[in-house]
Design a protein around this motif. Sequence first.
Motif, PDB file in Angstrom:
ATOM      1  N   CYS A 149      58.410 -55.717 116.381  1.00  0.00           N
ATOM      2  CA  CYS A 149      58.088 -54.854 115.241  1.00  0.00           C
ATOM      3  C   CYS A 149      57.182 -53.696 115.636  1.00  0.00           C
ATOM      4  CB  CYS A 149      57.391 -55.659 114.147  1.00  0.00           C
ATOM      5  SG  CYS A 149      58.447 -56.835 113.298  1.00  0.00           S
ATOM      6  N   ASN A 150      57.367 -52.588 114.953  1.00  0.00           N
ATOM      7  CA  ASN A 150      56.424 -51.481 114.976  1.00  0.00           C
ATOM      8  C   ASN A 150      55.770 -51.423 113.599  1.00  0.00           C
ATOM      9  OD1 ASN A 150      55.113 -49.030 115.919  1.00  0.00           O
ATOM     10  ND2 ASN A 150      56.481 -47.955 114.510  1.00  0.00           N
ATOM     11  N   ILE A 151      54.455 -51.627 113.544  1.00  0.00           N
ATOM     12  CA  ILE A 151      53.751 -51.656 112.267  1.00  0.00           C
ATOM     13  C   ILE A 151      53.554 -50.231 111.758  1.00  0.00           C
ATOM     14  CG2 ILE A 151      51.602 -52.260 111.091  1.00  0.00           C
ATOM     15  CD1 ILE A 151      51.341 -54.629 112.994  1.00  0.00           C
ATOM     16  N   ALA A 152      54.130 -49.947 110.575  1.00  0.00           N
ATOM     17  CA  ALA A 152      54.028 -48.626 109.978  1.00  0.00           C
ATOM     18  C   ALA A 152      52.839 -48.517 109.028  1.00  0.00           C
ATOM     19  CB  ALA A 152      55.318 -48.283 109.234  1.00  0.00           C
ATOM     20  N   ASP A 153      52.478 -49.633 108.392  1.00  0.00           N
ATOM     21  CA  ASP A 153      51.352 -49.619 107.450  1.00  0.00           C
ATOM     22  C   ASP A 153      50.805 -51.031 107.345  1.00  0.00           C
ATOM     23  OD1 ASP A 153      49.788 -48.205 105.200  1.00  0.00           O
ATOM     24  OD2 ASP A 153      50.616 -49.944 104.169  1.00  0.00           O
ATOM     25  N   SER A 154      49.493 -51.154 107.295  1.00  0.00           N
ATOM     26  CA  SER A 154      48.872 -52.475 107.173  1.00  0.00           C
ATOM     27  C   SER A 154      47.622 -52.368 106.315  1.00  0.00           C
ATOM     28  CB  SER A 154      48.503 -53.032 108.554  1.00  0.00           C
ATOM     29  OG  SER A 154      47.886 -54.295 108.433  1.00  0.00           O
ATOM     30  N   GLN A 155      47.532 -53.236 105.315  1.00  0.00           N
ATOM     31  CA  GLN A 155      46.358 -53.304 104.448  1.00  0.00           C
ATOM     32  C   GLN A 155      45.945 -54.757 104.305  1.00  0.00           C
ATOM     33  OE1 GLN A 155      46.512 -50.565 100.863  1.00  0.00           O
ATOM     34  NE2 GLN A 155      48.667 -50.494 101.432  1.00  0.00           N
TER      35      GLN A 155
ATOM     36  N   PRO B 238      67.143 -50.247 113.584  1.00  0.00           N
ATOM     37  CA  PRO B 238      65.845 -50.683 113.079  1.00  0.00           C
ATOM     38  C   PRO B 238      65.878 -50.836 111.558  1.00  0.00           C
ATOM     39  CG  PRO B 238      65.602 -48.860 114.631  1.00  0.00           C
ATOM     40  CD  PRO B 238      67.061 -48.971 114.328  1.00  0.00           C
ATOM     41  N   ALA B 239      65.323 -51.920 111.066  1.00  0.00           N
ATOM     42  CA  ALA B 239      65.217 -52.162 109.632  1.00  0.00           C
ATOM     43  C   ALA B 239      63.746 -52.258 109.266  1.00  0.00           C
ATOM     44  CB  ALA B 239      65.948 -53.441 109.250  1.00  0.00           C
TER      45      ALA B 239
ATOM     46  N   ARG C  92      49.160 -57.065 103.439  1.00  0.00           N
ATOM     47  CA  ARG C  92      50.488 -56.465 103.225  1.00  0.00           C
ATOM     48  C   ARG C  92      50.785 -55.578 104.423  1.00  0.00           C
ATOM     49  NH1 ARG C  92      53.088 -51.807 101.600  1.00  0.00           N
ATOM     50  NH2 ARG C  92      54.926 -52.096 100.268  1.00  0.00           N
ATOM     51  N   VAL C  93      51.930 -55.820 105.072  1.00  0.00           N
ATOM     52  CA  VAL C  93      52.305 -55.082 106.273  1.00  0.00           C
ATOM     53  C   VAL C  93      53.728 -54.563 106.132  1.00  0.00           C
ATOM     54  CG1 VAL C  93      52.561 -55.144 108.778  1.00  0.00           C
ATOM     55  CG2 VAL C  93      50.854 -56.603 107.678  1.00  0.00           C
ATOM     56  N   GLU C  94      53.910 -53.280 106.406  1.00  0.00           N
ATOM     57  CA  GLU C  94      55.249 -52.722 106.525  1.00  0.00           C
ATOM     58  C   GLU C  94      55.537 -52.518 108.001  1.00  0.00           C
ATOM     59  OE1 GLU C  94      56.397 -49.337 104.252  1.00  0.00           O
ATOM     60  OE2 GLU C  94      55.445 -50.057 102.402  1.00  0.00           O
ATOM     61  N   ALA C  95      56.709 -52.974 108.442  1.00  0.00           N
ATOM     62  CA  ALA C  95      57.058 -52.891 109.853  1.00  0.00           C
ATOM     63  C   ALA C  95      58.538 -52.628 110.021  1.00  0.00           C
ATOM     64  CB  ALA C  95      56.667 -54.183 110.570  1.00  0.00           C
ATOM     65  N   THR C  96      58.891 -51.941 111.094  1.00  0.00           N
ATOM     66  CA  THR C  96      60.290 -51.728 111.448  1.00  0.00           C
ATOM     67  C   THR C  96      60.612 -52.551 112.681  1.00  0.00           C
ATOM     68  OG1 THR C  96      59.715 -49.788 112.799  1.00  0.00           O
ATOM     69  CG2 THR C  96      60.338 -49.398 110.503  1.00  0.00           C
ATOM     70  N   THR C  97      61.844 -53.070 112.742  1.00  0.00           N
ATOM     71  CA  THR C  97      62.252 -53.904 113.865  1.00  0.00           C
ATOM     72  C   THR C  97      63.770 -53.917 113.965  1.00  0.00           C
ATOM     73  OG1 THR C  97      62.205 -56.143 114.800  1.00  0.00           O
ATOM     74  CG2 THR C  97      62.210 -55.961 112.403  1.00  0.00           C
ATOM     75  N   SER C  98      64.273 -54.141 115.159  1.00  0.00           N
ATOM     76  CA  SER C  98      65.710 -54.323 115.337  1.00  0.00           C
ATOM     77  C   SER C  98      66.101 -55.779 115.124  1.00  0.00           C
ATOM     78  CB  SER C  98      66.140 -53.866 116.735  1.00  0.00           C
ATOM     79  OG  SER C  98      65.410 -54.573 117.732  1.00  0.00           O
ATOM     80  N   SER C  99      65.102 -56.642 114.892  1.00  0.00           N
ATOM     81  CA  SER C  99      65.363 -58.046 114.605  1.00  0.00           C
ATOM     82  C   SER C  99      65.897 -58.203 113.185  1.00  0.00           C
ATOM     83  CB  SER C  99      64.079 -58.867 114.776  1.00  0.00           C
ATOM     84  OG  SER C  99      64.290 -60.225 114.443  1.00  0.00           O
TER      85      SER C  99
END
Length: 286
Positions: free
Chosen positions: A35-41, A7-8, A54-61
Amino acid sequence: MIDSTLPASFVVTLSCPDRPGIVHAVAGALLEAGCNIADSQQYGSPTTGNFFMRVEATTSSTQDGLAAALEPVAAEFGMNWEINPVDRKLRTLIMGSKDAHCLNDLLFQQRSGTLPIEVPAIVSNHRDLEGLAEFYGIPFHHIPVTADTKPQAEAQLLGLIKEHDIELTVLARYMQVLSNELCTQLSGKAINIHHSFLPSFKGAKPYHQAHARGVKLIGATAHYVTADLDEGPIIEQEVIRVDHARTAAQFVQMGRDVEGRTLAQAVQWHAEHRVLLDGTRTVVFN
């Protein structure tokens, strides 16, 4: 290269005209990319009618895979958008003149790991800061500037920006006015620290002006560089309280501390992709 098996984390920033359905569409595209959304504003400006997210997300893509999922949404809503790896350090060129406090604060925080930038070059129109650059092991470039040599000096600066793939230029008490042409080329990618709480006390010796007027608050303003001197979109400001017992020299020392903190904070927010332009204003997700 990002290992697609792990995951990145990425940060997605976007702006567009506000209308219903933007958040839903972006979330759906991120889900499509795994994606898994970790933070969203997000913020919708009632003044300009623009929407910011602004969205922070983790994904294996991969980053390209994430971009492919978002491209149809960006086209539908007319978005300005970017994707950046969360842990990527922004390539930053720092400019100064003689005062070392802002430069030292930035380099100390960068070395300690609290400021997500890498600094391949320091530029100055004087040699006073050369020793500080040597201490931190960063190449120092002395580019003198006069009225007659300004075009050549700015061409040399642009050459360094291109050579080192610079993404952000920071004016850490660089006491030269940039040309309108250079300001245009660096639009949204250059941050200046102004040694007063704008718009008061512009020009030379602002702390002495403030002392003479008996002010009770002094401060500093970090803003994007524009052709309108000291009037670019403001990223961060800080003030501190003073009183009649303080001398002008004490004002200067207290002001230096504020300048360093304010500039470093603005650089950090920019490097973390938390600042979005809304005309002459900024939206800062912090």
